[in-house]
Design a protein around this motif. Structure first.
Motif, PDB file in Angstrom:
ATOM      1  N   ASN A  40       0.825  -1.214   0.000  1.00 44.77           N
ATOM      2  CA  ASN A  40       0.000   0.000   0.000  1.00 44.77           C
ATOM      3  C   ASN A  40       0.854   1.257   0.000  1.00 44.77           C
ATOM      4  O   ASN A  40       0.530   2.236  -0.683  1.00 44.77           O
ATOM      5  CB  ASN A  40      -0.917   0.024   1.223  1.00 44.77           C
ATOM      6  N   LEU A  45      -1.027   4.314  -1.793  1.00 42.14           N
ATOM      7  CA  LEU A  45      -2.376   4.302  -1.233  1.00 42.14           C
ATOM      8  C   LEU A  45      -2.334   4.749   0.219  1.00 42.14           C
ATOM      9  O   LEU A  45      -3.329   5.141   0.785  1.00 42.14           O
ATOM     10  CB  LEU A  45      -2.980   2.896  -1.316  1.00 42.14           C
ATOM     11  N   ARG A  72      -0.195   8.803  -8.683  1.00 42.47           N
ATOM     12  CA  ARG A  72      -0.601   7.421  -8.913  1.00 42.47           C
ATOM     13  C   ARG A  72      -1.114   7.223 -10.335  1.00 42.47           C
ATOM     14  O   ARG A  72      -0.836   6.255 -11.003  1.00 42.47           O
ATOM     15  CB  ARG A  72      -1.729   7.100  -7.925  1.00 42.47           C
ATOM     16  N   PHE A  78      -2.578  -1.512 -10.524  1.00 38.59           N
ATOM     17  CA  PHE A  78      -2.801  -2.477  -9.441  1.00 38.59           C
ATOM     18  C   PHE A  78      -3.459  -3.744  -9.966  1.00 38.59           C
ATOM     19  O   PHE A  78      -4.375  -3.690 -10.780  1.00 38.59           O
ATOM     20  CB  PHE A  78      -3.730  -1.872  -8.383  1.00 38.59           C
ATOM     21  N   ASN A  84     -11.243  -7.136  -7.947  1.00 39.48           N
ATOM     22  CA  ASN A  84     -11.783  -5.788  -7.749  1.00 39.48           C
ATOM     23  C   ASN A  84     -12.244  -5.115  -9.031  1.00 39.48           C
ATOM     24  O   ASN A  84     -11.951  -3.956  -9.284  1.00 39.48           O
ATOM     25  CB  ASN A  84     -10.772  -4.889  -7.037  1.00 39.48           C
ATOM     26  N   LEU A  97     -11.473   2.691 -17.435  1.00 40.49           N
ATOM     27  CA  LEU A  97     -11.532   3.591 -16.283  1.00 40.49           C
ATOM     28  C   LEU A  97     -10.258   4.432 -16.054  1.00 40.49           C
ATOM     29  O   LEU A  97     -10.332   5.654 -15.942  1.00 40.49           O
ATOM     30  CB  LEU A  97     -11.876   2.766 -15.037  1.00 40.49           C
ATOM     31  N   TYR A 101      -9.679   8.773 -16.109  1.00 36.53           N
ATOM     32  CA  TYR A 101      -9.115   9.677 -15.106  1.00 36.53           C
ATOM     33  C   TYR A 101      -7.917  10.434 -15.651  1.00 36.53           C
ATOM     34  O   TYR A 101      -7.560  11.477 -15.141  1.00 36.53           O
ATOM     35  CB  TYR A 101      -8.758   8.907 -13.838  1.00 36.53           C
TER      36      TYR A 101
ATOM     37  N   LYS B 313     -16.063  -1.170  -2.789  1.00 42.19           N
ATOM     38  CA  LYS B 313     -15.076  -1.701  -3.727  1.00 42.19           C
ATOM     39  C   LYS B 313     -14.909  -0.731  -4.892  1.00 42.19           C
ATOM     40  O   LYS B 313     -13.799  -0.371  -5.262  1.00 42.19           O
ATOM     41  CB  LYS B 313     -15.532  -3.068  -4.228  1.00 42.19           C
ATOM     42  N   VAL B 317     -11.430   1.027  -5.813  1.00 46.90           N
ATOM     43  CA  VAL B 317     -10.770   0.770  -7.101  1.00 46.90           C
ATOM     44  C   VAL B 317     -10.552   2.083  -7.833  1.00 46.90           C
ATOM     45  O   VAL B 317      -9.467   2.361  -8.344  1.00 46.90           O
ATOM     46  CB  VAL B 317     -11.623  -0.180  -7.960  1.00 46.90           C
ATOM     47  N   LYS B 318     -11.573   2.894  -7.842  1.00 48.19           N
ATOM     48  CA  LYS B 318     -11.464   4.156  -8.564  1.00 48.19           C
ATOM     49  C   LYS B 318     -10.395   5.049  -7.954  1.00 48.19           C
ATOM     50  O   LYS B 318      -9.624   5.676  -8.659  1.00 48.19           O
ATOM     51  CB  LYS B 318     -12.806   4.885  -8.550  1.00 48.19           C
ATOM     52  N   LYS B 319     -10.369   5.067  -6.620  1.00 47.91           N
ATOM     53  CA  LYS B 319      -9.364   5.904  -5.976  1.00 47.91           C
ATOM     54  C   LYS B 319      -7.960   5.393  -6.287  1.00 47.91           C
ATOM     55  O   LYS B 319      -7.060   6.166  -6.561  1.00 47.91           O
ATOM     56  CB  LYS B 319      -9.589   5.938  -4.469  1.00 47.91           C
ATOM     57  N   SER B 320      -7.775   4.069  -6.260  1.00 50.46           N
ATOM     58  CA  SER B 320      -6.447   3.533  -6.517  1.00 50.46           C
ATOM     59  C   SER B 320      -6.022   3.804  -7.959  1.00 50.46           C
ATOM     60  O   SER B 320      -4.850   3.835  -8.263  1.00 50.46           O
ATOM     61  CB  SER B 320      -6.390   2.046  -6.198  1.00 50.46           C
ATOM     62  N   PRO B 402      -8.635   4.737   0.152  1.00 52.19           N
ATOM     63  CA  PRO B 402      -8.636   3.496  -0.636  1.00 52.19           C
ATOM     64  C   PRO B 402      -8.171   2.294   0.161  1.00 52.19           C
ATOM     65  O   PRO B 402      -8.697   1.198  -0.010  1.00 52.19           O
ATOM     66  CB  PRO B 402      -7.696   3.809  -1.795  1.00 52.19           C
ATOM     67  N   VAL B 403      -7.185   2.475   1.037  1.00 53.34           N
ATOM     68  CA  VAL B 403      -6.674   1.319   1.778  1.00 53.34           C
ATOM     69  C   VAL B 403      -7.768   0.723   2.650  1.00 53.34           C
ATOM     70  O   VAL B 403      -7.991  -0.483   2.657  1.00 53.34           O
ATOM     71  CB  VAL B 403      -5.494   1.743   2.667  1.00 53.34           C
ATOM     72  N   MET B 406     -10.279  -1.097   0.433  1.00 56.09           N
ATOM     73  CA  MET B 406      -9.860  -2.350  -0.153  1.00 56.09           C
ATOM     74  C   MET B 406      -9.821  -3.440   0.902  1.00 56.09           C
ATOM     75  O   MET B 406     -10.073  -4.582   0.633  1.00 56.09           O
ATOM     76  CB  MET B 406      -8.460  -2.222  -0.753  1.00 56.09           C
ATOM     77  N   LYS B 407      -9.486  -3.049   2.111  1.00 58.93           N
ATOM     78  CA  LYS B 407      -9.473  -4.037   3.175  1.00 58.93           C
ATOM     79  C   LYS B 407     -10.887  -4.289   3.653  1.00 58.93           C
ATOM     80  O   LYS B 407     -11.118  -5.161   4.465  1.00 58.93           O
ATOM     81  CB  LYS B 407      -8.626  -3.529   4.347  1.00 58.93           C
ATOM     82  N   ASN B 409     -12.635  -2.956   5.819  1.00 58.62           N
ATOM     83  CA  ASN B 409     -12.799  -3.075   7.263  1.00 58.62           C
ATOM     84  C   ASN B 409     -13.471  -1.822   7.818  1.00 58.62           C
ATOM     85  O   ASN B 409     -13.199  -1.370   8.903  1.00 58.62           O
ATOM     86  CB  ASN B 409     -11.453  -3.311   7.945  1.00 58.62           C
TER      87      ASN B 409
END
Lengths: 220, 786
Positions: A40, A45, A72, A78, A84, A97, A101, B313, B317-320, B402-403, B406-407, B409
């Protein structure tokens, strides 16, 4: 340091690693050793609480979310264990996608997506939704999405974890191929077999690097 | 990018169909309410304002400082208009008018018609916009024997507006009759005027009719002013305050002006000042509409944020991949805009469908036409609603890191949970306020309707006496009494309901000369007390068996109290200079809305000034009785009778309350329905989220009932909090509202308890349905789904 709701644990401790451009590095270690945290941070991230991280000539450890986000874009791809993919988007739209962006023009976008879908041998499925695909196909779409913007680094988090051996083998071959073309790859894995594709294996235990085996000499 | 966002929004709607439907219909219902209420409010705000010079038109009001407090009315002495124009430089134009007079008979050859309207000065037409289609607008009322007719009246009487011009026409009202010339025909007034005149007669003639009655101590006309543009109203009001006192020494009346456009919405006065009026209903319904929309928006917020887990999700994903927070915020706002747009389209369709019904309830003729103004307003409503509903979910969803995502949690933070619960509490508190409000209004209405009014309202007929020759009135009444089904008949001077003919001209020995006591003046015929069913507390009613009944008078109990007589029968009072003997006391009877206490009143024998014939009929064969009365009436006057039932007349005093109560009922139901819809969605979501937990518990041996309790418990707690918040507020508002009535029902505890219980039951049923579904599911299914 990584904070959960209950306790604070130090996920990574005094790690010093350097990954060169074009390298293929595998990170191994038992569950909870800090692999994902490392990934991460490498993938921008998350920020480390302490220390430095140089990425493409930037010191990014203190970058804000916005700065990390813009760095990023287009630089890092990723690939996740659980693919995902976005369920509401078709294969084509999922892969498109990152280009959206990056504000790539429509025509160019279409061309690039088709190119990468063809390469991943999934072009015939372009209008399907993720749930209509097999696991192997889904991961191929995920890889297509990761590489469509031609990032310099691909971060893969157990890319074969949810796949059978045939499909897993195919994914690994794809990653190897990408690496041969010059893309830097950092892969977290549990599988010694997969790790064998890498130039270098980093073993983590309790947030520390315990061993580094260099499988073959990497030349820039 | 926008196309991508729209596609995603569409597919996401389709994926969560139930939540989409709840949001869509909820918002559509909220928006429909807002559009309907907005149309109603716009209409109310424009009533009496459609005149070109409206900003400069003022009505002269008078404050009458009586012993019972200050009474404010829009009635002035007859000479007021002319005198103000002459003496005050700020007055550009002035117009005197009679009060609005209903039931004037018009006759052209064989065509007879009754119409409502007023007597006006020529300058009336230079102040107000009256749209003449025939005649010279500058000379309509220059002659004393002129009449202007509405298009409808002119057409009915003469065939067409053009044919009416220059023709002569006879009219008759009370003891007066005249032949006049039609000098103008104007387009009918729309619903935007309070009084829609069928005719205009000459104010000069009206003053002739009043004869000696025109002096500065008598209030029998209205005065309207067109003030010069630069007039400073507060100082003008100071200047005219003593205008009447300067003309009539010893007068207790002061004057002030009120913008004519305000007279409709601000018609309630206290201590000589405007304190409100219908404007409070405008405010009330605007508030209710906004609350209903907010309830719908809260549903959207709650369901969207609750559902967010399933979208984490996508966000991650979009943020990453480099999506910025702003980009994601934009995406969720696009979703909200799109959904609200669909809801708005549905709402517009619903508005069209509901319009006739809404018009019926509100007694309006509203219609929706797509003029630029309306489109702009709808656009505004769309954006505002989207923003209101979408902002919280958009901020909430786009802030995830994002972290974390993705987790996956993410657990609902305490603050976010509090926000969602707070919103639910707010919704239900509003709903409960409305339920209690409706119950209190309903209880008060039924209290009023069952109140002893001092006379028997049922089977009591009130007939317009115009057309009956005053000389033949007694023989006509005798004929009526003999008619089958008629129990009694008599006549009186004014319609009893909303009686408004007061005098300060009653004095007695020992009266404090500085104190002015106002009495309602009722001129009655023999037999009126028996026909009405007034209870005689002491003494005897007017009767033909005694001579000289003109020198006698009957008081109500309030009048006896005001005068202070211990044993009133046989005492002498003085009315306008003539001594009169008190022959009876009648128990108090209500002639006004029960918002007012019974005022002092006297009954005097004066059959000559009969406006209304009262007829008591039997309960049997009403149709036949009415038909035979009508036949008698036609024989007497050559026209059909214009009649109404007293109980229905009395109801019209509460028409606005009843409309409010009806509307409040619909709005209340809507608020409750929407709140439950939201709760239904939220409960469904909670049950879904806890599916695995419920499965595990069942495997461990939990009963269906214990699962029901488990799922419902949280919601029941929320409703309890709503009740605790809403009840004191409701008590406060209900109590304030009841204060406006002189006769009030009690605020029983069971209204609050019952309303709370009803709300709780509705909520428990809503949640229980979901809980039961979850509880009765085979646990294997839920455990497999992981």
């Amino acid at each position: 340091m990584y904070a959960t709701e209950e306790v604070e644990t130090t996920a990574l401790d005094s790690i010093q690693i350097e990954i060169k451009k074009g390298e293929f590095v595998a990170i191994m270690g038992p569950s909870g050793c800090g692999k994902s945290t490392l990934l991460n941070i490498l993938g921008l991230l998350d920020n480390p609480d302490d220390g430095e991280y140089h990425f493409l000539d930037h010191e990014v450890a203190k970058f804000s979310e916005r700065q990390r986000s813009s760095l990023r874009k287009g630089n890092i791809g990723f690939v996740f264990q659980s693919f995902n993919l976005i369920d509401e988007l078709t294969v084509f739209e999922n892969v498109e996608l990152p280009l959206l962006y990056l504000k790539v023009p429509t025509e160019e976008r279409k061309q690039k997506v088709e190119e990468v879908l063809t390469r991943m041998n999934i072009m015939h499925r372009r209008n399907h939704f993720p749930q209509q695909l097999s696991g192997g196909q889904q991961q191929r779409v995920a890889i297509a999405r990761a590489i469509v913007a031609k990032p310099s680094v691909i971060l893969a988090d157990e890319p074969t974890g949810n796949l059978d051996s045939t499909n897993g083998e195919e994914v690994m071959r794809l990653l190897e191929e990408l690496n041969n073309e010059g893309t830097t790859i950092v892969m977290v894995t549990h599988s010694p077999h997969d790790a064998n594709y890498a130039h270098r294996i980093i073993n983590l235990f309790d947030g520390k690097v315990v061993t580094e085996n260099i499988r073959e000499q990497f030349h820039v | 990018m926008l196309r991508h966002q729209l596609t995603l929004a569409f597919r996401s709607f389709m994926k969560f169909k139930k939540i989409f439907a709840i949001n869509l219909f909820g918002l559509a219902i909220g928006l429909t309410t807002v559009i309907l209420v907005m149309m109603w409010v716009k209409d109310e705000l424009n009533i009496s304002r459609n005149h070109e010079k409206i900003d400069r038109i003022y009505a002269v009001m008078t404050n009458h400082d009586n012993s019972g407090g200050i009474v404010t009315i829009g009635i002035t002495p007859g000479e007021m208009a002319e005198a103000m124009k002459v003496e005050l430089p700020q007055v550009e134009l002035s117009a005197g008018t009679s009060p609005f007079i209903e039931g004037v008979n018009f006759e052209n050859l064989d065509t007879k018609l009754t119409g409502d309207g007023l007597f006006v000065d020529q300058d009336y037409f230079n102040i107000f916009d009256v749209d003449f289609i025939e005649g010279n607008k500058a000379q309509i009322m220059t002659g004393i024997n002129s009449v202007a007719l509405s298009e409808t009246m002119a057409t009915k009487l003469f065939g067409s507006p053009a044919a009416a011009l220059g023709k002569s026409l006879k009219w008759q009202a009370f003891d007066f009759a005249n032949e006049v010339e039609v000098t103008g025909v104007y387009r009918d007034f729309g619903a935007m005027e309070v009084d829609q005149a069928d005719y205009f007669l000459s104010f000069s003639y009206f003053k002739q009719m009043l004869g000696e009655g025109v002096h500065w101590g008598n209030f029998n006309a209205s005065t309207y002013l067109l003030l010069r543009p630069e007039t400073d109203i507060p100082s003008f009001n100071i200047q005219i305050a003593d205008f009447i006192k300067n003309k009539d020494e010893g007068s207790n009346v002061s004057a002030f002006v009120q913008p004519f456009g305000d007279t409709y919405l601000y018609g309630t006065y206290e201590d000589g000042k405007v304190i409100g009026g219908r404007i409070s209903y405008v405010k009330l319904f605007s508030a209710i509409a906004i609350f209903i929309l907010i309830i719908a928006c809260i549903n959207f917020m709650n369901l969207t944020t609750a559902r967010s887990m399933s979208r984490l999700k996508e966000i991650g994903v979009k943020k990453s991949m480099g999506a910025s927070r702003g980009g994601l915020f934009g995406q969720f706002m696009v979703e909200s805009l799109l959904l609200t747009f669909f809801a708005l389209v549905l709402a517009i369709i619903a508005t069209f469908i509901l319009q006739p019904f809404f018009n019926q309830v509100t007694s309006k003729t509203l219609s929706m036409s797509f003029q630029p103004e309306l489109i702009l307003i709808l656009l505004g409503i769309w954006l505002l609603t989207s923003f209101l509903a979408g902002i919280y979910p958009a901020v909430y969803l786009s802030k995830f890191k994002p972290v974390q995502v993705m987790k996956s949690n993410i657990k609902g933070s305490f603050g976010e949970l509090l926000a969602r619960k707070g919103l639910v509490v707010f919704q239900f508190a509003i709903s409960l306020l409305l339920i209690i409000g409706i119950s209190v209004i309903g209880k008060q209405m039924s209290f009023i309707q069952n109140q002893n009014l001092g006379y028997n309202q049922s089977q009591l007929l009130q007939i317009n006496a115009s057309g009956v020759n005053p000389n033949q009135l007694d023989s006509f009444l005798a004929e009526l009494r003999k008619s089958p089904g008629v129990e009694n008949a008599s006549s009186l001077s004014h319609p009893l309901v909303g009686l408004n003919s007061s005098t300060i001209g009653l004095t007695w020995e020992g009266k404090n000369p500085d104190e002015q006591v106002k009495f309602e003046n009722v001129s009655v015929n023999i037999g009126l007390i028996e026909t009405m069913g007034f209870e005689v507390a002491d003494g005897r009613a007017f009767s033909a068996d005694f001579g000289d009944e003109e020198s006698k008078i009957i008081l109500n109990e309030a009048a006896v109290r005001a005068i202070g007589f211990d044993d009133p029968v046989g005492k002498i009072v003085n009315l306008w200079g003539d001594d009169k003997e008190v022959i009876a006391v009648v128990k108090d009877f209500n002639f006004e809305s029960l918002k007012e206490t019974v005022k002092p009143a006297f009954l005097k024998y004066d059959p000559g000034f009969a406006q209304k014939i009262m007829v008591r009929i039997g309960a049997q064969n009403q149709q036949e009785t009415l038909a035979s009365i009508d036949a008698l009436f036609i024989k007497q006057t050559a026209q059909a009778m214009d009649y109404s039932f007293m109980d229905a007349d009395y109801q019209t005093l509460y028409a606005s309350e009843q409309r409010v109560s009806k509307l409040a009922k619909y709005f209340g139901l809507m608020a409750i329905f929407l709140s439950c819809l939201g709760l239904f969605g939220l409960a469904a979501f909670t049950a879904e989220k806890r599916k695995k937990e419920i499965g595990v518990r069942k495997v461990m041996g939990a009963t269906t009932f214990s699962i029901l309790t488990l799922v419902s418990k949280d919601f029941v707690q929320l409703i309890l909090v709503s009740i605790i918040i809403a009840v004191p507020l409701a008590w406060y508002f209900a109590n304030n509202w009841l204060q406006t009535y002189a006769y009030q029902t009690s605020l029983s505890w069971w209204i609050f308890a019952g309303s709370g219980l009803i709300l709780m039951m509705i909520a428990v049923l809503t949640v229980g349905f979901q809980a039961f579904k979850a509880a009765s599911d085979n646990p294997v299914n839920s455990l497999k789904s992981e």
